[in-house]
Each structure stands twice: as structure tokens, then as C-alpha cells.
Design an enzyme around this catalytic site. Structure first.
Site, short mmCIF file in Angstrom:
data_model
loop_
_atom_site.label_atom_id
_atom_site.label_comp_id
_atom_site.label_asym_id
_atom_site.label_seq_id
_atom_site.Cartn_x
_atom_site.Cartn_y
_atom_site.Cartn_z
N CYS A 6 0.84 -1.21 0.00
CA CYS A 6 0.00 0.00 0.00
C CYS A 6 0.87 1.25 0.00
O CYS A 6 1.73 1.43 0.86
CB CYS A 6 -0.90 -0.03 1.23
SG CYS A 6 -1.75 1.53 1.54
N HIS A 48 -3.99 0.33 8.41
CA HIS A 48 -4.42 0.10 7.03
C HIS A 48 -5.87 -0.37 7.02
O HIS A 48 -6.17 -1.53 7.31
CB HIS A 48 -3.54 -0.93 6.32
CG HIS A 48 -4.00 -1.17 4.91
ND1 HIS A 48 -3.63 -0.35 3.86
CD2 HIS A 48 -4.84 -2.09 4.40
CE1 HIS A 48 -4.22 -0.77 2.77
NE2 HIS A 48 -4.96 -1.83 3.05
N GLY A 98 -14.93 6.86 -6.94
CA GLY A 98 -13.73 7.54 -7.44
C GLY A 98 -12.48 7.29 -6.60
O GLY A 98 -11.51 8.05 -6.69
N HIS A 105 -8.75 7.59 3.35
CA HIS A 105 -8.16 8.92 3.46
C HIS A 105 -9.19 10.01 3.25
O HIS A 105 -10.18 9.81 2.55
CB HIS A 105 -7.00 9.11 2.47
CG HIS A 105 -7.36 8.82 1.04
ND1 HIS A 105 -7.42 7.54 0.53
CD2 HIS A 105 -7.70 9.64 0.01
CE1 HIS A 105 -7.77 7.59 -0.75
NE2 HIS A 105 -7.95 8.86 -1.09
P1 5GP Z 1 -8.44 8.91 -4.24
O1 5GP Z 1 -8.68 9.01 -5.72
O2 5GP Z 1 -8.11 7.50 -3.82
O3 5GP Z 1 -9.54 9.51 -3.41
O4 5GP Z 1 -7.20 9.84 -3.93
C1 5GP Z 1 -5.88 9.39 -3.94
C2 5GP Z 1 -5.00 10.62 -3.89
O5 5GP Z 1 -3.69 10.20 -3.55
C3 5GP Z 1 -4.89 11.36 -5.23
O6 5GP Z 1 -5.34 12.70 -5.06
C4 5GP Z 1 -3.40 11.26 -5.59
O7 5GP Z 1 -2.88 12.43 -6.18
C5 5GP Z 1 -2.77 10.98 -4.22
N1 5GP Z 1 -1.55 10.18 -4.31
C6 5GP Z 1 -1.39 9.00 -4.96
N2 5GP Z 1 -0.13 8.54 -4.82
C7 5GP Z 1 0.51 9.44 -4.02
C8 5GP Z 1 1.85 9.52 -3.52
O8 5GP Z 1 2.71 8.66 -3.76
N3 5GP Z 1 2.16 10.59 -2.75
C9 5GP Z 1 1.24 11.56 -2.45
N4 5GP Z 1 1.64 12.58 -1.69
N5 5GP Z 1 -0.03 11.52 -2.92
C10 5GP Z 1 -0.38 10.48 -3.70
ZN ZN Z 2 -2.25 1.18 3.74
#
Ligand code: 5GP
Ligand code: ZN
Length: 118
Positions: A6, A48, A98, A105
Site C-alpha cells: 500500500c 491500514h 472515485g 483517506h
Molecule cells: P483517491 O482518488 O483514492 O480519493 O485519492 C488518492 C490521492 O492520492 C490522489 O489525489 C493522488 O494524487 C494521491 N496520491 C497518490 N499517490 C501518491 C503519492 O505517492 N504521494 C502523495 N503525496 N499523494 C499520492
Molecule cells: Zn495502507
């Protein structure tokens, strides 16, 4: 309880670099790598947990703790005060919600508009 595959567990463990916003016993917060808004950071439980779909009544204490942190973290990191300012708090859940990263998070987004998205 971590998942070695993860990306957010790796960020919490310091195995992937991030721009940290806040950390305590239960919670880790860091700037989003692809911000939608002038302020955009993510707040995650250190455990997690894949998504809101796995939350039960047993999670209420740390969940309440995390949610009550968000307004102060928003202001401390550049969101402007309510009501002229404000912020968006979002938790995407599952494919149709989405969600791309399967570690629960909260997005906290704010700052002057227009934003890149949202
Ligand atoms: P979700 O689409 O799951 O709600 O949001 C995931 C978020 O995680 C996205 O806004 C993406 O830019 C962010 N993200 C994905 N990988 C990384 C990473 O390696 N580092 C950081 N700081 N943000 C990440
Ligand atoms: Zn995790």
C-alpha cells in the site's frame, strides 16, 4: 496493521517520501502529490483500513479524533476562515466513488478559487 503493497502505508512508514503536514498516534497527514486546489492534503489513519466501507462502531473513537482535527489542520495549512474562506473535505469510497488508493483517506482542499478541479 499495515499492507506492504500500500502506497499510503509506505508513506506513513517513511519508505516513500512525502511532505508531512501532521502526525500523532493514530493519524498521518501529507500534501497530495497532484493537488486540485492551492491547499490539498490527505489525512489517513495509521492503520491500514481500505475504505469507509470497512468502518464499524469500534472505529468511532479514532474516527472522531481524526475528524475533529481536520478544521484546525485546514486553517494551519493555508485554508482561509469560514465563511468567506472554507475548505472541502472528501472521502472517495470504492470504484464508483472515485477511490484510487485503497487506504482510507480524507482529502482536505481549500484556498482561493479557481481550483484545478473540484
Ligand atoms: P483517491 O482518488 O483514492 O480519493 O485519492 C488518492 C490521492 O492520492 C490522489 O489525489 C493522488 O494524487 C494521491 N496520491 C497518490 N499517490 C501518491 C503519492 O505517492 N504521494 C502523495 N503525496 N499523494 C499520492
Ligand atoms: Zn495502507
Amino acid at each position: 496493521m499495515t499492507d506492504s503493497n500500500c502506497v499510503f502505508c509506505k508513506i506513513i512508514a517513511g519508505q516513500i517520501p512525502s511532505r508531512k503536514v501532521f502526525e500523532d498516534e493514530h493519524v498521518f497527514a501529507f500534501h497530495d502529490i497532484a493537488p486540485w486546489a492551492p491547499v490539498h492534503f490527505l489525512v489517513v489513519p495509521k492503520l491500514h483500513i481500505p475504505s469507509m466501507a470497512q468502518i464499524t462502531a469500534a472505529d468511532a473513537p479514532w474516527l472522531g479524533h481524526l475528524l475533529t482535527l481536520l478544521p484546525q489542520l485546514a486553517i494551519d495549512n493555508g485554508c482561509r476562515p469560514y465563511p468567506e474562506g472554507g475548505y472541502r473535505i472528501a472521502t472517495n469510497t470504492g470504484k464508483e466513488g472515485g477511490q484510487e488508493v485503497q487506504h482510507l483517506h480524507w482529502h482536505v482542499m481549500g484556498g482561493p478559487r479557481p481550483w484545478v478541479r473540484g
